[in-house]
Design a protein around this motif. Structure first.
Motif, PDB file in Angstrom:
ATOM      1  N   VAL A  76       0.833  -1.203   0.000  1.00  0.00           N
ATOM      2  CA  VAL A  76       0.000   0.000   0.000  1.00  0.00           C
ATOM      3  C   VAL A  76       0.870   1.258   0.000  1.00  0.00           C
ATOM      4  N   LYS A  77       2.101   1.136   0.506  1.00  0.00           N
ATOM      5  CA  LYS A  77       2.998   2.289   0.599  1.00  0.00           C
ATOM      6  C   LYS A  77       3.856   2.483  -0.651  1.00  0.00           C
ATOM      7  N   ASN A  78       3.852   1.525  -1.568  1.00  0.00           N
ATOM      8  CA  ASN A  78       4.708   1.645  -2.750  1.00  0.00           C
ATOM      9  C   ASN A  78       3.947   1.298  -4.027  1.00  0.00           C
ATOM     10  N   TYR A  79       3.951   0.044  -4.427  1.00  0.00           N
ATOM     11  CA  TYR A  79       3.351  -0.318  -5.713  1.00  0.00           C
ATOM     12  C   TYR A  79       1.901   0.141  -5.852  1.00  0.00           C
ATOM     13  N   LEU A  80       1.065  -0.150  -4.861  1.00  0.00           N
ATOM     14  CA  LEU A  80      -0.355   0.169  -4.995  1.00  0.00           C
ATOM     15  C   LEU A  80      -0.605   1.670  -4.940  1.00  0.00           C
ATOM     16  N   ALA A  81       0.121   2.364  -4.078  1.00  0.00           N
ATOM     17  CA  ALA A  81      -0.051   3.824  -4.015  1.00  0.00           C
ATOM     18  C   ALA A  81       0.287   4.463  -5.350  1.00  0.00           C
ATOM     19  N   LEU A  82       1.381   4.011  -5.964  1.00  0.00           N
ATOM     20  CA  LEU A  82       1.792   4.574  -7.252  1.00  0.00           C
ATOM     21  C   LEU A  82       0.853   4.143  -8.372  1.00  0.00           C
ATOM     22  N   ALA A  83       0.343   2.914  -8.303  1.00  0.00           N
ATOM     23  CA  ALA A  83      -0.601   2.439  -9.324  1.00  0.00           C
ATOM     24  C   ALA A  83      -1.892   3.253  -9.296  1.00  0.00           C
ATOM     25  N   GLU A  84      -2.409   3.544  -8.111  1.00  0.00           N
ATOM     26  CA  GLU A  84      -3.643   4.326  -8.021  1.00  0.00           C
ATOM     27  C   GLU A  84      -3.428   5.748  -8.539  1.00  0.00           C
ATOM     28  N   ARG A  85      -2.253   6.305  -8.328  1.00  0.00           N
ATOM     29  CA  ARG A  85      -1.961   7.633  -8.870  1.00  0.00           C
ATOM     30  C   ARG A  85      -1.984   7.625 -10.397  1.00  0.00           C
ATOM     31  N   ARG A  86      -1.733   6.459 -10.980  1.00  0.00           N
ATOM     32  CA  ARG A  86      -1.723   6.348 -12.436  1.00  0.00           C
ATOM     33  C   ARG A  86      -3.042   5.823 -12.991  1.00  0.00           C
ATOM     34  N   GLY A  87      -4.056   5.738 -12.159  1.00  0.00           N
ATOM     35  CA  GLY A  87      -5.387   5.415 -12.636  1.00  0.00           C
ATOM     36  C   GLY A  87      -5.895   4.034 -12.356  1.00  0.00           C
ATOM     37  N   ALA A  88      -5.093   3.155 -11.775  1.00  0.00           N
ATOM     38  CA  ALA A  88      -5.592   1.824 -11.431  1.00  0.00           C
ATOM     39  C   ALA A  88      -6.704   1.943 -10.397  1.00  0.00           C
TER      40      ALA A  88
END
Length: 544
Positions: A207-219
């Motif tokens: 939640v602090k890395n991959y997922l946080a960055l993915a949601e910023r990109r629209g996931a």
């Protein structure tokens, strides 16, 4: 026909699913992630493991926590649940496997897999914020170093690589990892409750890395959605049916059409889904190798516990795992701790019994100890301040043993079952683990001055080992007769379907597998084309 609802549906948000969410979002795909568990803010995690509704995963009982417990005839499995998957309750320990792992013949030929994965391990380490060596030494670390010396393997002792933001204890700072693009972070307080869920915000969960960055990109991530069917659509793509996770089945059922599907539901969830889809005919091309080479990391969970809390000695201070050593060339031992008050897992602990004995004799050993020293055994078995009195020994091997999983009917439902598979029998106990536990117990007494005993687990008494690292069953292979996915982790016979979690791992790594799952996912996703561009990967017919 086109007009997909989503370019890619990802099933699960653990290490593989999170990598897929970020990397495919970066490549311009519309991504939707379905996660059966709930989303947790830092303050939502249980304060201790006794807060069962927030700690245990049992939706039918109204428990939506981070800790899954599953049972098969040959193993009891500890796994994770929630947005972020196993990263929410794993021990943030990020080792690379040794060469024996990559030498397993199951790996597809023609590739030096250790060299191939080296740059992806580096990427995974950077993304997960790996600190190469835990920097603190306290009583537990001294006990482990002493136990290694007593076993004659002191040269193998080391401090573990961890995925934790150490920082200044309790001090919140802007994102220190991704040039400010990630969430704010708080320095680790060394409370020891990593595996209950980090309420501090120091643990480098997905939640602090991959997922946080993915949601910023629209996931888009949808929590509390359980995937119940994946079916190949004759007009193209896949139909993915979900329902609301909870006590009642079938609520809120809906279906979306996706161009491609990434299955990353954790080994248990991925195998459950694929086995059921193969049996129902929804995915008729699935390999008959499904369920074979299911691995437990050849694991055991033993340990040592004192009769009382040692005065002036805090065994709970630190992150969950801090050190390790090798009992022999294939057996790796790590210390594990829970924080103050998190005593629920002590329910599983009992007398360490010789595993080669029959079940009646093992039970007689437990009873005999209780009769001969009732007060001592009552103190050792008490859950009162259990986490403050003991050290868990997590023991892993890179041995070539496996189970084969399949479906069976139970009370009108199809459930997974197991039998012994390829290689050595999956062990019901590890003599090396018993030696390590006894050495740790002796050093615990020497360090604290309080009597301590080696401890095993109730499942082990009944011949069922515990594992926190359930792997395989949909493994990478060079052809569909030997595994479920090709070297690019596309499912044989269904190339628009992909498996990028622990189910694809083809051998026992003998160390915590999270970094390996992440590196494999990074490699697999690196071969995907940018959205709308031609796919340069060879067709599966060219690989056979």
């Amino acid at each position: 026909m086109t007009g997909y609802d989503e370019d890619v549906v990802i099933i699960g948000s653990g290490f593989g699913g999170s990598v897929a969410a970020l990397r495919l979002s970066e490549k311009g795909y519309r991504v939707r992630v379905y996660e059966a568990g709930r989303r947790f803010a830092d303050e939502d995690f249980a304060r201790t493991s006794w807060n069962l509704r927030r700690y245990l995963w049992a939706p039918r009982l109204g428990c939506f926590g981070v800790q899954r417990i599953h049972r098969l005839p040959h193993v009891m499995i500890l796994a994770g649940a929630g947005v972020g998957g196993g990263s929410l309750n794993y021990a943030n320990t990020l080792y690379e496997p040794e060469a024996a792992f990559f030498a397993d013949p199951q790996w597809p030929g023609g590739i030096d897999w250790q060299a191939e994965l080296t740059p992806y391990y580096a990427t995974a380490s950077r993304m997960l914020g790996v600190v190469d060596r835990y920097p603190h030494t306290g009583p537990v670390e001294r006990i482990m170093a002493g136990a290694a010396e007593d076993l004659g393997v002191g040269d193998t002792f080391r401090h573990a690589p961890i995925g934790v933001f150490l920082g200044m204890p309790g001090v919140r700072v802007p994102d220190p990892y991704f040039d400010g693009e990630g969430p704010d972070r708080t320095g680790c307080t060394l409370c020891g409750n990593c595996m209950v869920g980090c309420r501090v915000g120091a643990k480098n969960t997905l939640v602090k890395n991959y997922l946080a960055l993915a949601e910023r990109r629209g996931a888009v991530i949808e929590p509390l959605r359980t995937v119940v069917e994946v079916r190949e659509d004759p007009s193209g793509g896949y139909l993915v049916t979900t329902e609301r996770t909870g006590i009642l089945r079938g609520r809120g059922r809906r279906t979306v059409r996706a161009g491609q599907v990434v299955v990353a539901a954790g080994t248990w969830g991925t195998q459950q889904l694929l086995h059921r889809m193969k049996a129902s005919g929804a995915l008729p091309g699935l390999s008959d190798a499904l369920g074979t080479l299911t691995r437990t990391n050849s694991e055991a969970l033993d340990g040592a516990i004192a009769t009382r809390v040692p005065a002036g000695t805090d065994l709970t201070h630190g992150v969950a795992i801090t050190t390790s050593f090798h009992v022999d060339e294939r057996t790796h031992v790590e210390n594990v701790r829970y924080g103050v008050g998190s005593n629920a897992m002590g329910i599983l602990a009992t007398v360490l019994v010789p595993g080669e004995r029959s079940l009646p004799r093992r039970l007689a050993t437990v009873l005999g100890r209780a009769v001969r020293s009732p007060i001592r055994q009552a103190r050792l078995g008490s859950l009162h301040r259990w986490s403050e009195r003991g050290i868990i020994a997590l023991v892993m091997q890179n041995a070539d043993n496996s189970l084969t999983l399949s479906l069976r009917n139970r009370f009108g439902r199809q459930v997974l079952t197991s039998r012994q598979g390829h290689g050595e029998p999956n062990p019901s106990h590890l003599p090396q683990a018993h030696r390590a536990a006894e050495a740790i117990a002796a050093r615990l007494t020497a360090e604290t001055g309080v009597p301590a005993d080696a401890r095993g687990s109730w499942p082990e008494v009944f011949g069922i080992p515990l594992t926190a690292h359930f792997l395989g069953g949909a493994v990478i292979s060079g052809d569909p007769a030997r595994g479920v996915v090709d070297p690019f982790q596309r499912v044989w016979g269904h190339p628009g379907l992909h498996v990028v979690d622990g189910a694809a791992v083809p051998a026992n790594p003998g160390v915590n597998p999270s970094l390996t799952i992440t590196a494999l996912a990074e490699r697999a996703l690196s071969f995907w084309p940018e959205h709308g561009e031609a796919d340069q990967r060879p067709a599966q017919t060219e690989l056979r």
